[in-house]
Design an enzyme around this catalytic site. Structure first.
Site, PDB file in Angstrom:
ATOM      1  N   ASP A 166      -1.697   5.415  -5.197  1.00 14.19           N
ATOM      2  CA  ASP A 166      -2.038   4.521  -4.097  1.00 14.19           C
ATOM      3  C   ASP A 166      -2.340   3.121  -4.615  1.00 14.19           C
ATOM      4  OD1 ASP A 166      -2.911   3.256  -1.834  1.00 14.19           O
ATOM      5  OD2 ASP A 166      -4.652   4.546  -1.502  1.00 14.19           O
ATOM      6  N   ASP A 225       0.830  -1.202   0.000  1.00 18.00           N
ATOM      7  CA  ASP A 225       0.000   0.000   0.000  1.00 18.00           C
ATOM      8  C   ASP A 225       0.864   1.251   0.000  1.00 18.00           C
ATOM      9  OD1 ASP A 225      -1.981   1.864   0.279  1.00 18.00           O
ATOM     10  OD2 ASP A 225      -2.494   1.346   2.353  1.00 18.00           O
TER      11      ASP A 225
END
Length: 430
Positions: A314, A125
């Site tokens: 992201d 992430d």
């Protein structure tokens, strides 16, 4: 405005812990095997709701009434497994590489990770900075089911960081919190001896229900780290000083195996030249200028008017979440597209509608093409009128002031994250 077509395929230029000392002579490519005989997926509205929660974007009235779907079993063969971490190991040199596996609808790109000698499948992430893993100390027995659980008592290298705790919140409902341990963490042969790892004593139901992933590896900046009272470095920041180059790359491809690679940039994975873009890191994100867009044609470039002007890269978010102005302009070009406030709480359209490509600014001098083929998230089958309905991979940020370049963006581009600067670089996938 004159536009060069040098990179027409995808990019268009416009006018605190210490890592293990490592030799920089070897790396490993780790191929994934299966994770049991079950497979899971999310639906589009659920993923959008989770993106809103992660960044604190206010939900719409309609979305407040939408209940996230439990992770559901599907037939198919795109399954991930946490094995010994040694299956299919292929020795290479001067870089650390880990191959990731896309789950259904490319909702996540999961990768094998070893902590204290124990194997897991985790989600990388770049939109957060905490590393945490499902574990034997969780108080909710239901949350433990169907996960590989880290047991610090079975690791000879684990030690608890006294009085250190983490509490990462993705909006009001999604969270993970608990004590922090230090242990040896290995990703594709790249090793950090004393990596700070959160062991949540409790996690939000939405995280526990995701049986495809055992945890999360945060790869944003330390500024976002939630460990207190002393923030801890990410895996990448700990490792960077021992790499040939302080970089990692993300090769996430639609429906295919991809990879994350630490310490080197593999030129065979992209076409043409890399385009370098400075990162705006004051908030701790991999955030870049993104203030121009065009739908379908480069001769109609428009400026984002509402002042957002930036976007966060992201890998932990599935969708492309952009300013409402862009989203409305895009779907105005899709026959039959509509915002559905009831069943989907998002933008949908007939699956047989022709889709335009989307052009987005990356920095101030280049535009990236998101091909139309990547902008459909999934089909929901025939509606009451018999027409098959598709949910868009592009959704609105609900005037939330944050734009998110999620996996839809990464499926279009090979991305380099460089600690120097910092900066990101992009090129079309090979």
């Amino acid at each position: 405005m004159h536009v060069s077509t040098l990179l027409v395929a995808v990019l268009l230029p416009l006018a605190l812990s210490k890592p293990t000392p490592r030799k920089k002579t070897s790396s490993f490519k780790v191929h994934l095997a299966r994770r049991g005989e079950t497979e899971y997926y999310r639906d589009g509205p659920t993923d959008l709701q989770r993106a809103y929660a992660k960044y604190g974007i206010p939900t719409t009235h309609e979305m407040e009434g939408y209940h996230p779907q439990p992770i559901s079993k599907l037939p198919g063969n795109s399954k991930a497994t946490a094995g010994s971490g040694k299956e299919g190991v292929e020795s290479q040199d001067e870089k650390g590489e880990v191959v990731n596996n896309p789950t259904d609808h490319d909702i996540q790109f999961l990768s094998p990770v070893t902590i204290g000698g124990q194997p897991f499948i985790m989600n990388f992430d770049t939109g957060s900075s905490d590393t945490w893993v499902m574990n034997t100390q969780m108080t909710d027995e239901e949350a433990k089911k169907d996960h590989h659980l880290y047991d610090p008592s079975k690791s000879k290298t684990a030690s608890k960081l006294v009085d250190q705790n983490f509490d990462i919140k993705y909006g009001d409902k999604t969270h993970a919190s608990g004590p922090v341990y230090s242990d040896v963490m290995d990703i594709g042969g790249a090793t950090v001896r004393n990596q700070a790892i959160g062991l949540p004593s409790k996690v939000a139901a939405s995280l526990a229900e995701d049986k495809t992933s055992d945890g999360l590896v945060g790869l944003a900046m330390t500024k976002l780290n939630t460990i207190r009272p002393v923030k801890q470095k990410t895996f990448f920041e700990n490792l960077a000083e021992d790499l040939d180059e302080p970089v990692f790359t993300a090769q996430l491809r639609h429906g295919k195996m991809g990879s994350y690679e630490f310490g080197a940039i593999d030129k065979s994975k992209y076409h043409g030249d890399l385009i370098k873009v400075p990162v705006i890191n004051e908030n701790g994100f991999w955030e870049i200028p993104c203030s121009l867009y065009s739908v379908g044609k480069l001769d109609k470039i428009q400026t984002i008017q509402n002042g957002t002007g930036t976007a966060i890269l992201d890998t932990g978010t599935t969708l492309l979440v952009l300013d409402e102005k862009i989203v409305k302009a895009y779907y105005a070009q899709v026959p039959g597209a509509r915002y559905d406030p009831t069943r989907f709480a998002g933008w949908v359209y007939p699956c047989n509608s022709p889709m335009p490509s989307l052009f987005l600014a990356v920095g101030t001098d280049h535009m990236a093409i998101i091909p139309s083929s990547l902008l459909t998230f999934q089909s929901y089958g025939p509606g009451p009128d018999g027409v098959e309905t598709c949910y868009g991979g592009l959704q609105s940020n609900n005037a939330g002031g944050i734009q998110i370049l999620g996996d839809v963006f990464f499926k279009a581009l090979f991305v380099v994250f460089d600690q120097r600067g910092p900066s990101i670089s992009l090129a079309p996938h090979a």
